[in-house]
Design a protein around this motif. Structure first.
Motif, PDB file in Angstrom:
ATOM      1  N   GLN A  65       2.069   6.416   5.038  1.00 29.63           N
ATOM      2  CA  GLN A  65       2.434   6.323   3.634  1.00 29.63           C
ATOM      3  C   GLN A  65       3.678   7.157   3.344  1.00 29.63           C
ATOM      4  O   GLN A  65       4.591   6.709   2.656  1.00 29.63           O
ATOM      5  CB  GLN A  65       1.301   6.771   2.721  1.00 29.63           C
ATOM      6  CG  GLN A  65       1.756   6.733   1.254  1.00 29.63           C
ATOM      7  CD  GLN A  65       0.657   6.929   0.269  1.00 29.63           C
ATOM      8  OE1 GLN A  65      -0.447   6.484   0.479  1.00 29.63           O
ATOM      9  NE2 GLN A  65       0.979   7.573  -0.826  1.00 29.63           N
ATOM     10  N   ASP A  66       3.716   8.384   3.875  1.00 29.31           N
ATOM     11  CA  ASP A  66       4.866   9.244   3.624  1.00 29.31           C
ATOM     12  C   ASP A  66       6.162   8.635   4.165  1.00 29.31           C
ATOM     13  O   ASP A  66       7.183   8.633   3.477  1.00 29.31           O
ATOM     14  CB  ASP A  66       4.647  10.634   4.237  1.00 29.31           C
ATOM     15  CG  ASP A  66       3.541  11.415   3.549  1.00 29.31           C
ATOM     16  OD1 ASP A  66       3.133  11.049   2.425  1.00 29.31           O
ATOM     17  OD2 ASP A  66       3.066  12.405   4.148  1.00 29.31           O
ATOM     18  N   LYS A 103     -10.907   2.204   6.888  1.00 32.18           N
ATOM     19  CA  LYS A 103     -10.862   1.401   5.669  1.00 32.18           C
ATOM     20  C   LYS A 103      -9.930   2.114   4.700  1.00 32.18           C
ATOM     21  O   LYS A 103     -10.116   3.295   4.398  1.00 32.18           O
ATOM     22  CB  LYS A 103     -12.250   1.250   5.061  1.00 32.18           C
ATOM     23  CG  LYS A 103     -13.139   0.353   5.881  1.00 32.18           C
ATOM     24  CD  LYS A 103     -14.452   0.104   5.205  1.00 32.18           C
ATOM     25  CE  LYS A 103     -15.288  -0.795   6.108  1.00 32.18           C
ATOM     26  NZ  LYS A 103     -16.567  -1.114   5.515  1.00 32.18           N
ATOM     27  N   VAL A 104      -8.929   1.369   4.227  1.00 26.86           N
ATOM     28  CA  VAL A 104      -7.944   1.947   3.318  1.00 26.86           C
ATOM     29  C   VAL A 104      -7.887   1.162   2.023  1.00 26.86           C
ATOM     30  O   VAL A 104      -8.015  -0.061   2.012  1.00 26.86           O
ATOM     31  CB  VAL A 104      -6.538   2.011   3.966  1.00 26.86           C
ATOM     32  CG1 VAL A 104      -6.525   2.950   5.148  1.00 26.86           C
ATOM     33  CG2 VAL A 104      -6.051   0.636   4.371  1.00 26.86           C
ATOM     34  N   GLY A 125       0.767  -1.232   0.000  1.00 27.44           N
ATOM     35  CA  GLY A 125       0.000   0.000   0.000  1.00 27.44           C
ATOM     36  C   GLY A 125       0.789   1.268   0.000  1.00 27.44           C
ATOM     37  O   GLY A 125       0.231   2.325  -0.232  1.00 27.44           O
ATOM     38  N   CYS A 126       2.044   1.241   0.304  1.00 28.27           N
ATOM     39  CA  CYS A 126       2.782   2.480   0.457  1.00 28.27           C
ATOM     40  C   CYS A 126       3.893   2.580  -0.563  1.00 28.27           C
ATOM     41  O   CYS A 126       4.472   1.602  -0.955  1.00 28.27           O
ATOM     42  CB  CYS A 126       3.364   2.558   1.856  1.00 28.27           C
ATOM     43  SG  CYS A 126       2.100   2.456   3.129  1.00 28.27           S
ATOM     44  N   LYS A 158      -0.087   3.215  -3.784  1.00 29.38           N
ATOM     45  CA  LYS A 158      -0.948   4.233  -3.205  1.00 29.38           C
ATOM     46  C   LYS A 158      -1.732   3.659  -2.032  1.00 29.38           C
ATOM     47  O   LYS A 158      -2.195   2.532  -2.086  1.00 29.38           O
ATOM     48  CB  LYS A 158      -1.903   4.710  -4.302  1.00 29.38           C
ATOM     49  CG  LYS A 158      -2.780   5.855  -3.932  1.00 29.38           C
ATOM     50  CD  LYS A 158      -3.568   6.251  -5.160  1.00 29.38           C
ATOM     51  CE  LYS A 158      -4.550   7.349  -4.859  1.00 29.38           C
ATOM     52  NZ  LYS A 158      -5.345   7.678  -6.018  1.00 29.38           N
ATOM     53  N   LEU A 159      -1.871   4.444  -0.977  1.00 30.64           N
ATOM     54  CA  LEU A 159      -2.661   4.068   0.192  1.00 30.64           C
ATOM     55  C   LEU A 159      -3.532   5.263   0.536  1.00 30.64           C
ATOM     56  O   LEU A 159      -3.035   6.358   0.756  1.00 30.64           O
ATOM     57  CB  LEU A 159      -1.745   3.748   1.368  1.00 30.64           C
ATOM     58  CG  LEU A 159      -2.399   3.324   2.679  1.00 30.64           C
ATOM     59  CD1 LEU A 159      -3.012   1.943   2.519  1.00 30.64           C
ATOM     60  CD2 LEU A 159      -1.364   3.300   3.786  1.00 30.64           C
TER      61      LEU A 159
END
Length: 150
Positions: free
Chosen positions: A47-48, A112-113, A20-21, A94-95
């Protein structure tokens, strides 16, 4: 040296980190207000930090103490090393938090992601907990990822 596989929760969360990241920046927090915004900010920060491959920040600031310990115990290595391993070959992924995807209940929350890896997309639910953290000589409450809900 014996290698033990991470627990299901730890392995699943590390998989979300790896899938996801990446290098794209999400601004999920812009869509929320109040405590849900703080939860979304924690996910954006995750994420960053993942895109920078900053395992130290992820383990010390973005994952709950209980999850860090679970990762350490189940992987037989430091959280930093386990996270570094999970992020080793990540490119641009992408997350983001889905619309209306955050539920806050006191000091716990779920989010929820949606994560994307190439053309593959999945939706997972992260559990977060509000924990005290020392920063700049002060103690503050911060949302941290505590588990991948299943």
């Amino acid at each position: 040296m014996e290698f033990r596989r991470p627990s299901a929760v730890a392995a699943s969360l590390l998989a979300v980190l790896a899938v996801g990241c990446g290098s794209s920046t999400s601004e999920s927090a812009d869509s929320f207000k109040g405590e849900p915004k703080a939860v979304a900010t924690a996910i954006d920060d995750l994420q960053d930090a993942s895109s920078r491959r900053d395992a130290d920040e992820i383990c010390s600031e973005l994952l709950s103490a209980a999850l860090v310990e679970k990762i350490r115990a189940s992987s037989k290595q430091s959280c930093d090393d386990a996270v570094k391993d999970s992020l080793r070959d990540v490119d641009a992924f992408k997350l983001e938090v889905v619309d209306n995807g955050i539920v806050v209940s006191g000091t716990t929350a779920t989010a929820k992601v949606r994560s994307e890896a190439g053309k593959d997309e999945q939706v997972d639910t992260l559990q977060l907990v509000k924990e005290a953290q020392r920063r700049g000589g002060k103690t503050e409450q911060r949302w941290k990822v505590s588990a991948l809900a299943g």
